[in-house]
Write an enzyme that holds these catalytic residues in place. Structure first.
Site, PDB file in Angstrom:
ATOM      1  N   SER A 123      -9.436  30.836  34.840  1.00 15.12           N
ATOM      2  CA  SER A 123     -10.681  31.174  34.146  1.00 15.12           C
ATOM      3  C   SER A 123     -10.933  32.684  34.253  1.00 15.12           C
ATOM      4  O   SER A 123     -10.083  33.476  33.856  1.00 15.12           O
ATOM      5  CB  SER A 123     -11.831  30.343  34.716  1.00 15.12           C
ATOM      6  OG  SER A 123     -12.989  30.469  33.944  1.00 15.12           O
TER       7      SER A 123
ATOM      8  N   ASP B  50     -11.359  23.392  25.649  1.00 16.40           N
ATOM      9  CA  ASP B  50     -11.932  24.539  26.340  1.00 16.40           C
ATOM     10  C   ASP B  50     -12.299  25.618  25.320  1.00 16.40           C
ATOM     11  O   ASP B  50     -11.495  25.931  24.439  1.00 16.40           O
ATOM     12  CB  ASP B  50     -10.870  25.072  27.308  1.00 16.40           C
ATOM     13  CG  ASP B  50     -11.337  26.207  28.188  1.00 16.40           C
ATOM     14  OD1 ASP B  50     -12.434  26.748  27.969  1.00 16.40           O
ATOM     15  OD2 ASP B  50     -10.576  26.562  29.116  1.00 16.40           O
TER      16      ASP B  50
ATOM     17  N   HIS C 129     -13.393  22.498  30.182  1.00  7.11           N
ATOM     18  CA  HIS C 129     -13.399  23.569  31.184  1.00  7.11           C
ATOM     19  C   HIS C 129     -14.581  23.313  32.103  1.00  7.11           C
ATOM     20  O   HIS C 129     -15.731  23.484  31.709  1.00  7.11           O
ATOM     21  CB  HIS C 129     -13.541  24.923  30.486  1.00  7.11           C
ATOM     22  CG  HIS C 129     -13.341  26.100  31.387  1.00  7.11           C
ATOM     23  ND1 HIS C 129     -12.532  27.157  31.047  1.00  7.11           N
ATOM     24  CD2 HIS C 129     -13.846  26.416  32.613  1.00  7.11           C
ATOM     25  CE1 HIS C 129     -12.552  28.064  32.009  1.00  7.11           C
ATOM     26  NE2 HIS C 129     -13.356  27.633  32.978  1.00  7.11           N
TER      27      HIS C 129
END
Length: 309
Positions: A148, A245, A275
């Site tokens: 991330s 995501d 996510h």
């Protein structure tokens, strides 16, 4: 309330840091690993940087007695989490791949906006590069990884090291990475209001990290790696994206740009995965992490090619 706080609220900083579920340290970790924190020199004019170091207690004999080293940069939208959040995963890497793991506790936004985070991580990279004897590490097998926002910081590290003539990085593993602050991809548009980290969260993340008054036409590639004019000369990569995501497309586009520069890239997109929210298909999510872990392991402990006769 600011637009950033409205989109991505920041919880009180005085809350104790707990591992994510499933990321707790176990008795095996405590029995078989040396684990501790160190405070290392920070960027010029900045405080020291805290790192966690994991290493096997019983180190099998390796080439010249040295182990590979994995520098991990945690995620959390540049605003949340610490190395302890992923302690079990980091400890597992050290045990499974017989390596030294160094995890960076970089300064968080919005209190410390860009460039504090990547500069702290670069200070950790430089420190690792001086610790071959102290940590017993093989710097030819220096791997960097992050997920991330940690993926953005990891990608930034490779660009910073290239541009500054810094430590040589053997491999980069980017898991569901943040790469682009422009938020203009189909996957961003598809993730408005989606579970977990969504399009609104992504907008708030960038406002916290860059500042609400930042001139976004001048965003540094060390903040948003996709802003780099060239990705030439970067290390081989693994890139994992999740199908649901908001960051999916920017991760895939970054991987394709690396490929276009002639860089070796392994790409895996996990269908049905959000996510920061439970996946629709736990099977594919489990496979995705296995592929990610295997890529890290192969980079840390490469198998010599078979001799030809």
């Amino acid at each position: 309330m600011s637009r950033a706080d409205e989109l991505l609220p920041i919880p009180p900083r005085d809350q104790p840091e707990e591992p994510m579920p499933g990321m707790e340290l176990t008795e095996k970790h405590h029995a078989e690993l040396e684990m501790g924190e160190r405070f290392i020199p920070g960027p010029p004019g900045a405080p020291e940087v805290r790192v966690l170091v994991y290493q096997p207690k019983d180190r099998p004999k390796a080439a010249q007695g040295q182990l590979p080293v994995l520098l991990h940069v945690h995620g959390g939208a540049f605003c949340f989490m610490h190395p302890e959040t992923f302690a079990g995963m980091e400890a597992n890497w050290s045990l499974t791949h017989n390596c030294v793991v160094v995890s960076v506790d970089y300064r968080l936004a919005p209190e410390f906006p860009f460039p504090a985070g990547p500069e702290d991580c670069y200070a950790a990279l430089e420190w690792v590069s001086t610790q071959a004897d102290e940590l017993g590490i093989d710097l030819s097998r220096l791997v960097v990884t992050g997920g991330s926002a940690g993926g953005a910081l990891t990608a930034a590290l490779t660009q910073m090291s290239r541009d500054r003539g810094g430590p040589k990085i053997a491999f980069q593993a980017l898991m569901i990475p943040v790469t682009d602050d422009r938020l203009a991809t189909p996957s961003i548009r598809q993730a408005v209001g989606s579970p977990g980290f969504n399009a609104e969260g992504a907008e708030g993340m960038w406002l916290h990290y860059l500042g609400e008054a930042a001139d976004r036409k001048k965003t540094s590639p060390y903040a948003a790696p996709a802003r780099a004019e060239s990705l030439a000369g970067l290390p081989p990569a693994f890139v994992l994206t999740n199908g649901l995501d908001p960051l999916r497309d920017e991760g895939l586009e970054y991987a394709m740009r690396l490929l276009a520069e002639g860089i070796s890239v392994e790409i895996y997109n996990c269908p049905g995965a959000y996510h920061g929210a439970p996946p629709l298909d736990e099977r594919t999510a489990a496979i995705a992490f296995q592929v990610y872990d295997a890529a890290i392991g192969a980079a840390l402990n490469p198998v010599a090619p078979a001799a030809t006769t």
